[in-house]
Design an enzyme around this catalytic site. Structure first.
Site, PDB file in Angstrom:
ATOM      1  N   TRP A  14      40.630  41.516   3.296  1.00  0.00           N
ATOM      2  CA  TRP A  14      40.721  40.881   4.622  1.00  0.00           C
ATOM      3  C   TRP A  14      42.132  40.391   4.939  1.00  0.00           C
ATOM      4  O   TRP A  14      42.397  39.955   6.051  1.00  0.00           O
ATOM      5  CB  TRP A  14      39.765  39.690   4.684  1.00  0.00           C
ATOM      6  CG  TRP A  14      38.308  40.072   4.740  1.00  0.00           C
ATOM      7  CD1 TRP A  14      37.784  41.318   4.939  1.00  0.00           C
ATOM      8  CD2 TRP A  14      37.185  39.184   4.619  1.00  0.00           C
ATOM      9  NE1 TRP A  14      36.416  41.265   4.941  1.00  0.00           N
ATOM     10  CE2 TRP A  14      36.020  39.976   4.749  1.00  0.00           C
ATOM     11  CE3 TRP A  14      37.046  37.809   4.417  1.00  0.00           C
ATOM     12  CZ2 TRP A  14      34.735  39.425   4.685  1.00  0.00           C
ATOM     13  CZ3 TRP A  14      35.773  37.262   4.351  1.00  0.00           C
ATOM     14  CH2 TRP A  14      34.632  38.066   4.487  1.00  0.00           C
ATOM     15  N   GLU A 101      52.268  44.153   0.342  1.00  0.00           N
ATOM     16  CA  GLU A 101      52.679  43.055   1.240  1.00  0.00           C
ATOM     17  C   GLU A 101      53.238  41.877   0.441  1.00  0.00           C
ATOM     18  O   GLU A 101      54.102  41.147   0.916  1.00  0.00           O
ATOM     19  CB  GLU A 101      51.492  42.646   2.128  1.00  0.00           C
ATOM     20  CG  GLU A 101      51.256  43.696   3.207  1.00  0.00           C
ATOM     21  CD  GLU A 101      49.818  43.843   3.664  1.00  0.00           C
ATOM     22  OE1 GLU A 101      48.996  42.962   3.389  1.00  0.00           O
ATOM     23  OE2 GLU A 101      49.527  44.880   4.306  1.00  0.00           O
ATOM     24  N   GLU A 171      48.344  52.777  -2.723  1.00  0.00           N
ATOM     25  CA  GLU A 171      48.461  52.408  -1.316  1.00  0.00           C
ATOM     26  C   GLU A 171      49.870  52.733  -0.821  1.00  0.00           C
ATOM     27  O   GLU A 171      50.786  51.916  -0.989  1.00  0.00           O
ATOM     28  CB  GLU A 171      48.199  50.914  -1.140  1.00  0.00           C
ATOM     29  CG  GLU A 171      46.835  50.471  -1.629  1.00  0.00           C
ATOM     30  CD  GLU A 171      46.357  49.221  -0.909  1.00  0.00           C
ATOM     31  OE1 GLU A 171      45.265  49.272  -0.343  1.00  0.00           O
ATOM     32  OE2 GLU A 171      47.082  48.215  -0.882  1.00  0.00           O
ATOM     33  N   GLY A 177      48.125  49.859   7.562  1.00  0.00           N
ATOM     34  CA  GLY A 177      48.110  49.204   8.868  1.00  0.00           C
ATOM     35  C   GLY A 177      48.805  49.999   9.966  1.00  0.00           C
ATOM     36  O   GLY A 177      49.083  49.473  11.045  1.00  0.00           O
ATOM     37  N   GLY A 238      41.775  47.661   4.572  1.00  0.00           N
ATOM     38  CA  GLY A 238      42.287  46.503   5.286  1.00  0.00           C
ATOM     39  C   GLY A 238      41.567  46.366   6.626  1.00  0.00           C
ATOM     40  O   GLY A 238      40.424  45.890   6.689  1.00  0.00           O
ATOM     41  N   GLY A 239      42.224  46.824   7.676  1.00  0.00           N
ATOM     42  CA  GLY A 239      41.720  46.661   9.046  1.00  0.00           C
ATOM     43  C   GLY A 239      40.246  46.998   9.222  1.00  0.00           C
ATOM     44  O   GLY A 239      39.486  46.225   9.817  1.00  0.00           O
TER      45      GLY A 239
HETATM   46  P1  13P Z   1      44.767  49.080   6.152  1.00  0.00           P
HETATM   47  O1  13P Z   1      43.412  49.667   5.810  1.00  0.00           O
HETATM   48  O2  13P Z   1      44.705  48.060   7.259  1.00  0.00           O
HETATM   49  O3  13P Z   1      45.793  50.142   6.371  1.00  0.00           O
HETATM   50  O4  13P Z   1      45.233  48.251   4.857  1.00  0.00           O
HETATM   51  C1  13P Z   1      45.155  48.837   3.613  1.00  0.00           C
HETATM   52  C2  13P Z   1      45.469  47.817   2.591  1.00  0.00           C
HETATM   53  O5  13P Z   1      46.573  47.319   2.516  1.00  0.00           O
HETATM   54  C3  13P Z   1      44.384  47.408   1.686  1.00  0.00           C
HETATM   55  O6  13P Z   1      44.847  46.589   0.663  1.00  0.00           O
END
Ligand code: 13P
Length: 264
Positions: A14, A101, A171, A177, A238-239
């Site tokens: 999240w 991140e 990733e 994102g 993520g999203g």
């Molecule tokens: P998104 O699915 O938003 O691209 O993010 C992936 C992520 O960083 C999962 O840890």
């Protein structure tokens, strides 16, 4: 995905989204929509502030809860940090370590990631170790080299018998994102390379037992193709994990894919 040797895992990261006051509604919606998850481990990864509440809400449901980060230190004067013993004490079972991140915005280095992996294992939890290259590194043709370096450094000192508790998440930074998913081929090739690197360190038996996830703009539409790759055992989402319907579609795709393999 090859669930003969390893488990499918779908994690919802999240990130810094959802308020503590929104968790109850999310869980209330998730539970009746969750496909039967015997063949797929589902992990929810909320912010620290919502961790205890999410663990209580999901207790006994079979859904695991992960922290998104952990301190490399076990205790002491580290204002603002949260330690592995603290996470384990409230019932977190997994911890995301080395997310891009954290590396990009908070300067987390490979050796710090390694210390975090070791402390998570030492305190009986399971690390989900994130690795992945930026777009510039991929353009320079150095993606495999970097990912392999990140992997080896993160796993330094991890005993073979603890590797069953480790999951790797590939990733690619350029896909996170951005809505720009890696193609199934790109993601599958890198996850295969990751498994080969694990094999070189730990041997074939351990390498085939480690779940390797893909993360980066994964959604209900592209999940089936990505999860059909033999070395992609799940996803870190993520999203798309913020909306229960989207998240459940990805879980269903993982369950369908693992069922296919069982029939073979
Ligand atoms: P998104 O699915 O938003 O691209 O993010 C992936 C992520 O960083 C999962 O840890």
């Amino acid at each position: 995905m090859n669930t003969k040797y390893r488990r499918a895992i779908i994690g919802g990261n999240w990130k810094m989204n959802l308020l503590p006051s929104e968790i109850k509604a999310y869980v209330k919606k998730l539970l009746p929509n969750l496909p039967p998850t015997r063949d797929c481990e589902v992990i929810i990864c909320p912010s620290f502030i919502s961790l205890g509440q999410t663990i209580s809400a999901l207790r006994g449901t079979g859904v695991a809860v992960a922290a998104q980060n952990v301190s490399e230190f076990p205790s002491g004067a580290y204002t603002g940090e949260v330690s592995a013993p603290q996470l384990s004490d409230i019932g977190a079972t997994h911890v995301i370590v080395g997310h891009s991140e954290r590396r990009i915005y908070f300067g987390e280095k490979d050796l710090t990631v390694n210390r975090k992996v070791l402390t998570v294992l030492e305190h009986g939890m399971r690390p989900i170790v994130c690795i992945g290259e930026s777009g510039a590194i991929r353009d320079a043709g150095a993606a495999e080299e970097l990912v392999s370096f990140q992997l080896k450094t993160a796993l330094h000192g991890v005993a073979p018998q603890k590797m069953r508790r480790v999951a790797i998440a590939y990733e690619p930074v350029w896909a996170i994102g951005t809505g720009k998913t890696a193609t199934a081929q790109q993601a599958g090739d890198m996850c295969a390379m990751i498994r080969t690197s694990i094999r070189k360190i730990y041997g074939a038996r351990i390498a085939r037992s480690v779940s390797i996830l893909y993360g980066g703009s994964m959604n209900g539409d592209n999940a089936p193709e990505l999860l059909a790759q033999p070395d992609i055992d799940g996803g870190l989402i993520g999203g798309a994990s913020l909306k229960v319907e989207d998240f459940c579609r990805i879980i269903s795709a993982a369950i369908e894919e693992s069922a296919k393999i069982y029939k073979e």
